[in-house]
Write a protein that holds these residues in place. Sequence first.
Motif, PDB file in Angstrom:
ATOM      1  N   GLU A 122     -20.502 -89.736  -6.146  1.00  0.00           N
ATOM      2  CA  GLU A 122     -21.088 -88.558  -5.512  1.00  0.00           C
ATOM      3  C   GLU A 122     -22.143 -88.963  -4.489  1.00  0.00           C
ATOM      4  OE1 GLU A 122     -22.514 -86.234  -8.779  1.00  0.00           O
ATOM      5  OE2 GLU A 122     -20.493 -85.577  -9.362  1.00  0.00           O
ATOM      6  N   ALA A 123     -22.958 -89.966  -4.823  1.00  0.00           N
ATOM      7  CA  ALA A 123     -23.976 -90.449  -3.886  1.00  0.00           C
ATOM      8  C   ALA A 123     -23.320 -91.045  -2.642  1.00  0.00           C
ATOM      9  CB  ALA A 123     -24.877 -91.481  -4.570  1.00  0.00           C
ATOM     10  N   ILE A 124     -22.244 -91.812  -2.846  1.00  0.00           N
ATOM     11  CA  ILE A 124     -21.536 -92.413  -1.712  1.00  0.00           C
ATOM     12  C   ILE A 124     -20.938 -91.325  -0.822  1.00  0.00           C
ATOM     13  CG2 ILE A 124     -19.497 -93.781  -1.094  1.00  0.00           C
ATOM     14  CD1 ILE A 124     -20.159 -95.565  -3.519  1.00  0.00           C
ATOM     15  N   VAL A 125     -20.344 -90.299  -1.465  1.00  0.00           N
ATOM     16  CA  VAL A 125     -19.759 -89.190  -0.694  1.00  0.00           C
ATOM     17  C   VAL A 125     -20.863 -88.454   0.067  1.00  0.00           C
ATOM     18  CG1 VAL A 125     -18.630 -86.944  -0.931  1.00  0.00           C
ATOM     19  CG2 VAL A 125     -17.719 -88.919  -2.135  1.00  0.00           C
ATOM     20  N   ALA A 126     -22.000 -88.201  -0.603  1.00  0.00           N
ATOM     21  CA  ALA A 126     -23.111 -87.505   0.050  1.00  0.00           C
ATOM     22  C   ALA A 126     -23.639 -88.337   1.217  1.00  0.00           C
ATOM     23  CB  ALA A 126     -24.229 -87.217  -0.948  1.00  0.00           C
ATOM     24  N   LYS A 127     -23.783 -89.644   1.023  1.00  0.00           N
ATOM     25  CA  LYS A 127     -24.256 -90.528   2.091  1.00  0.00           C
ATOM     26  C   LYS A 127     -23.250 -90.550   3.237  1.00  0.00           C
ATOM     27  CE  LYS A 127     -26.061 -95.205   2.875  1.00  0.00           C
ATOM     28  NZ  LYS A 127     -25.656 -95.276   4.223  1.00  0.00           N
ATOM     29  N   ALA A 128     -21.963 -90.611   2.891  1.00  0.00           N
ATOM     30  CA  ALA A 128     -20.936 -90.605   3.928  1.00  0.00           C
ATOM     31  C   ALA A 128     -20.972 -89.298   4.712  1.00  0.00           C
ATOM     32  CB  ALA A 128     -19.560 -90.818   3.311  1.00  0.00           C
ATOM     33  N   GLU A 129     -21.164 -88.181   3.993  1.00  0.00           N
ATOM     34  CA  GLU A 129     -21.259 -86.893   4.688  1.00  0.00           C
ATOM     35  C   GLU A 129     -22.483 -86.868   5.598  1.00  0.00           C
ATOM     36  OE1 GLU A 129     -21.265 -83.934   1.620  1.00  0.00           O
ATOM     37  OE2 GLU A 129     -19.083 -84.004   1.360  1.00  0.00           O
ATOM     38  N   ALA A 130     -23.625 -87.381   5.082  1.00  0.00           N
ATOM     39  CA  ALA A 130     -24.842 -87.416   5.899  1.00  0.00           C
ATOM     40  C   ALA A 130     -24.636 -88.327   7.102  1.00  0.00           C
ATOM     41  CB  ALA A 130     -26.028 -87.888   5.066  1.00  0.00           C
ATOM     42  N   ASP A 131     -24.036 -89.501   6.875  1.00  0.00           N
ATOM     43  CA  ASP A 131     -23.772 -90.428   7.977  1.00  0.00           C
ATOM     44  C   ASP A 131     -22.822 -89.806   8.990  1.00  0.00           C
ATOM     45  OD1 ASP A 131     -25.425 -92.249   6.791  1.00  0.00           O
ATOM     46  OD2 ASP A 131     -23.810 -93.542   6.020  1.00  0.00           O
ATOM     47  N   THR A 132     -21.816 -89.102   8.492  1.00  0.00           N
ATOM     48  CA  THR A 132     -20.850 -88.458   9.379  1.00  0.00           C
ATOM     49  C   THR A 132     -21.529 -87.372  10.193  1.00  0.00           C
ATOM     50  OG1 THR A 132     -19.090 -88.898   7.779  1.00  0.00           O
ATOM     51  CG2 THR A 132     -18.644 -87.236   9.438  1.00  0.00           C
ATOM     52  N   THR A 133     -22.361 -86.572   9.525  1.00  0.00           N
ATOM     53  CA  THR A 133     -23.092 -85.522  10.229  1.00  0.00           C
ATOM     54  C   THR A 133     -24.006 -86.130  11.281  1.00  0.00           C
ATOM     55  OG1 THR A 133     -23.045 -84.189   8.213  1.00  0.00           O
ATOM     56  CG2 THR A 133     -24.616 -83.529   9.893  1.00  0.00           C
ATOM     57  N   GLU A 134     -24.710 -87.211  10.909  1.00  0.00           N
ATOM     58  CA  GLU A 134     -25.611 -87.895  11.849  1.00  0.00           C
ATOM     59  C   GLU A 134     -24.824 -88.491  13.009  1.00  0.00           C
ATOM     60  OE1 GLU A 134     -28.232 -91.917  11.674  1.00  0.00           O
ATOM     61  OE2 GLU A 134     -28.450 -90.554   9.970  1.00  0.00           O
ATOM     62  N   THR A 135     -23.676 -89.102  12.697  1.00  0.00           N
ATOM     63  CA  THR A 135     -22.852 -89.704  13.750  1.00  0.00           C
ATOM     64  C   THR A 135     -22.320 -88.628  14.687  1.00  0.00           C
ATOM     65  OG1 THR A 135     -22.220 -91.484  12.250  1.00  0.00           O
ATOM     66  CG2 THR A 135     -20.829 -91.150  14.170  1.00  0.00           C
ATOM     67  N   ILE A 136     -21.886 -87.517  14.099  1.00  0.00           N
ATOM     68  CA  ILE A 136     -21.374 -86.413  14.924  1.00  0.00           C
ATOM     69  C   ILE A 136     -22.493 -85.884  15.818  1.00  0.00           C
ATOM     70  CG2 ILE A 136     -20.556 -84.028  14.827  1.00  0.00           C
ATOM     71  CD1 ILE A 136     -18.896 -84.870  12.354  1.00  0.00           C
ATOM     72  N   ALA A 137     -23.699 -85.714  15.244  1.00  0.00           N
ATOM     73  CA  ALA A 137     -24.834 -85.223  16.031  1.00  0.00           C
ATOM     74  C   ALA A 137     -25.169 -86.212  17.147  1.00  0.00           C
ATOM     75  CB  ALA A 137     -26.043 -84.993  15.126  1.00  0.00           C
ATOM     76  N   ARG A 138     -25.171 -87.493  16.820  1.00  0.00           N
ATOM     77  CA  ARG A 138     -25.468 -88.530  17.821  1.00  0.00           C
ATOM     78  C   ARG A 138     -24.412 -88.512  18.934  1.00  0.00           C
ATOM     79  NH1 ARG A 138     -24.693 -93.609  15.400  1.00  0.00           N
ATOM     80  NH2 ARG A 138     -25.901 -92.782  13.682  1.00  0.00           N
ATOM     81  N   ARG A 139     -23.160 -88.404  18.549  1.00  0.00           N
ATOM     82  CA  ARG A 139     -22.082 -88.395  19.555  1.00  0.00           C
ATOM     83  C   ARG A 139     -22.128 -87.118  20.392  1.00  0.00           C
ATOM     84  NH1 ARG A 139     -16.975 -91.340  16.600  1.00  0.00           N
ATOM     85  NH2 ARG A 139     -17.994 -93.369  16.461  1.00  0.00           N
ATOM     86  N   GLU A 140     -22.482 -85.990  19.742  1.00  0.00           N
ATOM     87  CA  GLU A 140     -22.637 -84.760  20.507  1.00  0.00           C
ATOM     88  C   GLU A 140     -23.747 -84.908  21.547  1.00  0.00           C
ATOM     89  OE1 GLU A 140     -23.299 -81.498  17.823  1.00  0.00           O
ATOM     90  OE2 GLU A 140     -21.183 -81.336  17.284  1.00  0.00           O
ATOM     91  N   LYS A 141     -24.876 -85.547  21.122  1.00  0.00           N
ATOM     92  CA  LYS A 141     -25.993 -85.758  22.044  1.00  0.00           C
ATOM     93  C   LYS A 141     -25.571 -86.668  23.179  1.00  0.00           C
ATOM     94  CE  LYS A 141     -30.870 -87.040  22.083  1.00  0.00           C
ATOM     95  NZ  LYS A 141     -30.869 -87.644  23.355  1.00  0.00           N
ATOM     96  N   ILE A 142     -24.841 -87.763  22.814  1.00  0.00           N
ATOM     97  CA  ILE A 142     -24.358 -88.677  23.854  1.00  0.00           C
ATOM     98  C   ILE A 142     -23.411 -87.938  24.797  1.00  0.00           C
ATOM     99  CG2 ILE A 142     -22.907 -90.705  24.255  1.00  0.00           C
ATOM    100  CD1 ILE A 142     -24.094 -91.901  21.674  1.00  0.00           C
ATOM    101  N   ALA A 143     -22.515 -87.119  24.220  1.00  0.00           N
ATOM    102  CA  ALA A 143     -21.592 -86.358  25.064  1.00  0.00           C
ATOM    103  C   ALA A 143     -22.354 -85.367  25.944  1.00  0.00           C
ATOM    104  CB  ALA A 143     -20.572 -85.632  24.200  1.00  0.00           C
TER     105      ALA A 143
END
Length: 194
Positions: A122-143
């Motif tokens: 569950e922690a790994i899934v939560a971290k992956a979701e947080a990382d994915t959300t952060e990556t998506i936000a970062r890529r949106e900002k870059i875009a």
Amino acid sequence: MAETNASVEHGLDHEGAEVTGAEVAHASTEHHAEPLLLGFAPPVAVVSASMIVLLAILAWKGVPKLIGSGLDAKIAEIKSQLAEARALRAEAEALRKEYADKIANAEKDATAMLDHARHEAEAIVAKAEADTTETIARREKIAQDKIGAAELAAVTDLRNQAAAAAAAAAKGLIAANHSAYADKALVDQAIAGI
């Protein structure tokens, strides 16, 4: 005597001759004298006396004590075997209890490991979701930054093109509306303004 009775019953005597019914009746009613030991003891008394003497000799030689001690030794051996069997049973029960405890502990450990693995997953899934959300936000900002830069470049390019077009248009207008005399008047006016 059994042979005589059998032959008499079949109607034959010792010589094989036939015997009449009266003789057969007389032979079967005849009593024989029992043998006596030394003329006064019947065989039953002799056997009984022999047994009593034998038992007395055995008692005198201590045979009952030997038999008793042999039985006591056998009883002691059986008791020791029973004690050993009880000890083995107690040991087996202790081993069974130990293994039952180990199995119970192993089941508890397995449950704890499973819970830990679940929490970790569950922690790994939560971290992956947080990382994915952060990556998506970062890529949106870059875009968005790229889009902003492209818009700025397009606006700048459009301005440059507009400025170039305006300069060309102004050059054409100036060339069409001004002559050498008009230029001289402008130059004189500019010099006078200084």
